[in-house]
Design a protein around this motif. Structure first.
Motif, PDB file in Angstrom:
ATOM      1  N   GLU A   1      44.479  14.343  45.469  1.00  0.00           N
ATOM      2  CA  GLU A   1      43.764  15.230  44.624  1.00  0.00           C
ATOM      3  C   GLU A   1      42.326  14.523  44.524  1.00  0.00           C
ATOM      4  O   GLU A   1      41.313  15.240  44.395  1.00  0.00           O
ATOM      5  CB  GLU A   1      44.305  15.414  43.515  1.00  0.00           C
ATOM      6  N   ALA A   2      41.999  13.199  44.269  1.00  0.00           N
ATOM      7  CA  ALA A   2      40.790  12.643  44.373  1.00  0.00           C
ATOM      8  C   ALA A   2      39.894  12.679  45.542  1.00  0.00           C
ATOM      9  O   ALA A   2      38.769  12.821  45.295  1.00  0.00           O
ATOM     10  CB  ALA A   2      41.094  11.364  44.089  1.00  0.00           C
ATOM     11  N   VAL A   3      40.351  12.910  46.611  1.00  0.00           N
ATOM     12  CA  VAL A   3      39.838  13.251  47.982  1.00  0.00           C
ATOM     13  C   VAL A   3      39.420  14.894  47.879  1.00  0.00           C
ATOM     14  O   VAL A   3      38.017  15.372  48.295  1.00  0.00           O
ATOM     15  CB  VAL A   3      40.447  12.999  48.853  1.00  0.00           C
ATOM     16  N   THR A   4      40.462  15.778  47.539  1.00  0.00           N
ATOM     17  CA  THR A   4      40.271  17.112  48.140  1.00  0.00           C
ATOM     18  C   THR A   4      39.724  17.939  46.669  1.00  0.00           C
ATOM     19  O   THR A   4      38.927  18.811  46.669  1.00  0.00           O
ATOM     20  CB  THR A   4      41.472  17.819  48.096  1.00  0.00           C
ATOM     21  N   GLY A   5      39.612  17.618  45.401  1.00  0.00           N
ATOM     22  CA  GLY A   5      39.526  17.933  44.451  1.00  0.00           C
ATOM     23  C   GLY A   5      37.996  18.290  44.181  1.00  0.00           C
ATOM     24  O   GLY A   5      37.467  19.398  43.841  1.00  0.00           O
TER      25      GLY A   5
ATOM     26  N   LEU B   1      33.249  22.862  49.318  1.00  0.00           N
ATOM     27  CA  LEU B   1      33.268  22.211  50.679  1.00  0.00           C
ATOM     28  C   LEU B   1      34.850  22.511  51.228  1.00  0.00           C
ATOM     29  O   LEU B   1      35.706  22.433  50.291  1.00  0.00           O
ATOM     30  CB  LEU B   1      33.048  20.699  50.511  1.00  0.00           C
ATOM     31  N   GLU B   2      34.836  22.487  52.556  1.00  0.00           N
ATOM     32  CA  GLU B   2      36.224  22.297  52.987  1.00  0.00           C
ATOM     33  C   GLU B   2      36.355  21.023  53.801  1.00  0.00           C
ATOM     34  O   GLU B   2      35.463  20.376  54.080  1.00  0.00           O
ATOM     35  CB  GLU B   2      36.184  23.471  54.073  1.00  0.00           C
ATOM     36  N   LEU B   3      37.579  20.684  54.050  1.00  0.00           N
ATOM     37  CA  LEU B   3      37.977  19.506  54.471  1.00  0.00           C
ATOM     38  C   LEU B   3      38.730  19.629  55.911  1.00  0.00           C
ATOM     39  O   LEU B   3      39.516  20.570  56.108  1.00  0.00           O
ATOM     40  CB  LEU B   3      38.987  18.373  53.700  1.00  0.00           C
TER      41      LEU B   3
END
Length: 800
Positions: A371-375, A382-384
């Motif tokens: 969540e810290a990365v994607t949130g 932004l998309e990952l």
């Protein structure tokens, strides 16, 4: 370099217009230099962008920026121009005509807003990097902690926020300090600012005060709560005594402030409005101020006074402890590094909080880490790329116990994500961009090295000194950050222009944080993640401690209006002077150089006064000889006894002066047997010639068979060789001999003088080839077998 080009400016292009007006103002303050000369100066800087390409800015493009015709697509181009204009403007006017005009961080924020203006144009030129389709605001803070305004990008710590709020609520009735404990880099500051403060906002109206202790924690507290100023002055006057202000007086002052005043510098968080039926006193009781003390460890690392530390803790505890008349006026939350747990136990108030009201901020779970990365990316659209999150989680957890990540890795993760964001493609964070940034362990080092390699040699030297002065070394603790002011760093530097240039480069790389008043390293993670800086800190740590102590003593001397009692004397002066001569003036601040020079002048004056005293005694003796017989005899007797007493007093500290005084005594009374005996006893005694170099006690000295070389064994774990062929002018031979793991008790030459044996507390004997004393060599591995200290090595045998 490309630009984001716009046609007709509409109502939505205000940010770009503001950017252009700001640049025009800076240009005017710099003296309106020709555009071509600025463009050529940018080329001479030899800067490179994120892709390693040379930064080039044409005169036409600078003109377009000033007229709001377009905006730079990359900050590297703007930063190069600013690096030319800001120093010129500062030379003309040290104080900016507009706040933040010389601040690169504010320029970057202004550029980001200008770039985000939705005018719908693309960058020109095939070599330009296309602006992202998403918002150009980066949701990752890098090494910096998340602030209150970054709460919308703060993810992964919801569980920790709820636990801290619960801890705070549990302390409402019983009072007392609440402590948030975690490793360096665990995210304590981010949780306090972007987690706790918004959570308090949701519960109602609160006044949140935030401070960082610094060197004067009590002064920082009184700045926020002025009602405590008289009591703080009383506490300072009391010092280490028992006359500190009573807890009731502190509580009463804070209560009065909380009810009737709003101190400067506080953040007022509005909550839901009270209903008309709600009584005002009840509303006030439910909105008690919350005081957040972040980086509480600075109370131990930066505050020099134990009395000041204890008073600060007592004030905080009294303010959050209920009294007979009602509940505590405020609640206090302390954020502190876990490695300062032991220091806290020395204070009853902190020990009680650690036992009953503390929360440990541990590592994120795997789900929280995701969540810290994607949130944050999700929050800004932004998309990952598929697989990026899994790659990051795997790298973060690789070095931790049982697959968990190290709590202190979060700043490195955030910086890696920031560097990945800088390499985004069409609104996507990619695996290629992440690997190009260097990943978790390499992103910070790569960013730091790029900033470092972009400086010229003089600026690199200034950058090294600047960073080391922003680090606080402890005798037995890890290195920590320390804050300084931009004005102080420039004033203390021997090359202010290069210091300013290096500071701006470090700020631009987000390695150093700069605000209106203070400068500090963005996060302590940089002290370990950047190998070059870590090497600077660890290399010659003893020298760095000596430099740090010398600079701090120099500042204290300046602050005391150059009180001569604070100047160095004796061996301390010799040690500092010897190091300064070896290191060179470049590695010392101006204040430290002035302090050391004043100490040397004081010593010279002291020597002159001592010699004048001896001369005065001699003159008194001569004058006494011409007086009447009785008066002459009485005066001569007094002078004679005084000379002998002075000789006895300095016999062990200054044999040379004692010998001179004995000679004076003999001349006063040539027939005195006692004076004659004293003189005869020192006829063949050599006058002392000190040999300096060891940093610890010297246990044994021994001469080579030919008497030309002297070996000394010392507590500093070294053996030194000296050329004493000329006894009046001995000189060191070669470098100290290292090898013993503890103090060296003895060092003895072999009968032929070609071998030196040294023994010490580590139970080993080292043999050295001293055929050429200037270049001694170790003879194989040390001799072991003894269980205890070896005290003597006579010739070829050992006695323990």
């Amino acid at each position: 370099m490309g630009e984001v080009r716009g046609g007709t400016l509409g109502s939505d292009s205000g940010a770009r217009t503001a950017f252009a007006e700001r640049l025009a103002l800076l240009y005017r303050e710099a003296g309106n230099p020709p555009l071509k000369s600025v463009s050529e100066a940018v080329v001479r800087l030899q800067r490179v962008d994120e892709r390693g390409r040379p930064v080039r800015v044409s005169a036409q493009r600078i003109s377009d920026w000033r007229r709001a015709k377009n905006a730079p697509a990359q900050f590297a181009a703007l930063a190069a121009v600013l690096q030319i204009l800001i120093p010129e403007a500062r030379r003309a006017s040290p104080t900016p005509v507009s706040s933040g005009l010389y601040d690169l961080a504010q320029w970057q924020r202004l550029w980001e807003r200008a770039l985000a203006d939705p005018v719908g144009e693309r960058p020109e030129g095939p070599a330009a990097e296309p602006p992202p389709a998403d918002s150009p605001v980066c949701p990752y803070r890098g090494l910096a902690s998340y602030r209150q305004q970054d709460a919308r990008w703060f993810f992964g710590r919801e569980r920790g926020t709820e636990a801290l709020v619960a801890q705070l609520r549990a302390a409402e009735r019983g009072g007392g300090l609440v402590m948030l404990v975690g490793a360096s880099g665990a995210g304590k500051s981010s949780l306090l600012n972007a987690g706790l403060v918004p959570a308090l906002e949701e519960e109602g109206a609160h006044t949140v005060l935030q401070l960082v202790p610094g060197a004067d924690p009590l002064g920082e507290l009184t700045r926020l709560v002025p009602a405590l100023a008289p009591l703080a002055a009383e506490a300072r006057a009391a010092g280490e005594g028992d006359r500190s202000p009573a807890a009731g007086a502190i509580r009463e002052a804070v209560t009065e402030w909380a009810l009737d005043r709003r101190p400067p510098g506080t953040v007022t968080i509005p909550g839901p409005r009270s209903s008309p039926e709600s009584p005002a006193p009840a509303a006030r009781r439910t909105a008690r101020p919350v005081l957040i003390v972040d980086q509480f460890e600075e109370t131990f690392t930066l505050c020099p006074s134990e009395a000041g530390r204890r008073a600060f803790v007592q004030f905080l505890h009294a303010a959050c402890t209920p009294g007979p008349a009602g509940p505590a006026p405020v609640q206090v939350v302390l954020g502190i590094r876990a490695d300062f747990y032991e220091e806290c136990l020395g204070y009853p108030e902190l020990a009680d909080a650690l036992q009953h009201r503390h929360m440990v901020l541990g590592p994120l779970t795997t789900a929280e880490l995701r969540e810290a990365v994607t949130g944050p990316a999700r929050a800004v659209g932004l998309e990952l790329e598929a697989g990026l999150t899994e790659l990051i989680v795997r790298e973060v957890s690789a070095d931790g116990p049982r697959g968990a990540h190290d709590a202190g890795v979060l700043p490195l993760l955030s910086h890696a994500l920031l560097a990945t964001w800088q390499r985004r493609r069409a609104g996507r964070l990619t695996v290629a961009g992440y690997r190009s940034a260097g990943g978790i362990q390499g992103a910070v080092a790569a960013t730091a090295e790029r900033a470092w390699s972009g400086l010229d040699p003089a600026a690199r030297t200034a950058a090294r000194l600047l960073l080391l002065r922003l680090v606080r070394l402890g005798e037995d603790t890890q290195a920590t950050r320390r804050r300084g002011t931009r004005r102080q760093l420039a004033a203390e530097s021997t090359d202010p222009d290069k210091t300013e240039e290096s500071l701006e480069a470090l700020v631009r790389a987000r390695l150093v944080t700069l605000d209106a008043e203070t400068v500090e390293i963005t996060h302590e993670a940089l002290l370990h993640a950047w190998p070059r800086l870590r090497h600077w800190i660890d290399d010659n740590r003893g020298d760095h401690l000596l430099r740090q102590r010398l600079e701090e003593d120099g500042r204290a001397w300046e602050d005391s209006e150059r009180d001569s009692s604070l100047l160095y004397r004796g061996s301390r002066l010799e040690q500092a002077r010897g190091w300064a001569e070896t290191a060179g003036d470049t590695y010392l601040t101006r204040g430290a150089l002035d302090f050391l020079a004043a100490s040397v002048r004081l010593r010279k004056r002291t020597v002159l006064i001592s010699r004048a005293a001896v001369a005065a005694l001699t003159v008194l003796a001569v004058l006494a000889a011409g007086a009447a017989v009785v008066a002459w005899q009485q005066r001569n007797d007094a002078v004679f006894e005084q000379v002998l007493a002075e000789a006895d007093r300095v016999q062990h500290t200054d044999p040379s002066l004692a010998a001179g005084l004995d000679l004076v005594a003999h001349r006063l009374r040539p027939d005195d047997e006692g004076a004659y005996s004293r003189l005869i006893s020192i006829v063949n005694a050599p006058l002392a010639t000190p040999l300096t170099g060891h940093t610890g006690a010297v246990y044994l000295t021994s001469f080579s068979p030919d008497g030309k070389v002297l070996a000394t064994a010392s507590y500093d774990r070294t053996v030194r060789l000296w050329n004493v062929a000329d006894r009046g002018n001995p000189k060191p031979l070669g470098a100290p001999l290292h090898g013993h793991r503890s103090w060296v008790s003895s060092a003895v030459f072999s009968p032929d003088g070609h071998t030196l044996a040294s023994a010490g507390d580590d139970g080993t004997i080292h043999l050295w080839d001293v055929t050429d004393p200037a270049h001694p060599k170790s003879l194989g591995e040390p001799l072991t077998g003894h269980d205890g200290t070896i005290y003597l090595v006579p010739g070829t045998s050992c006695r323990t």
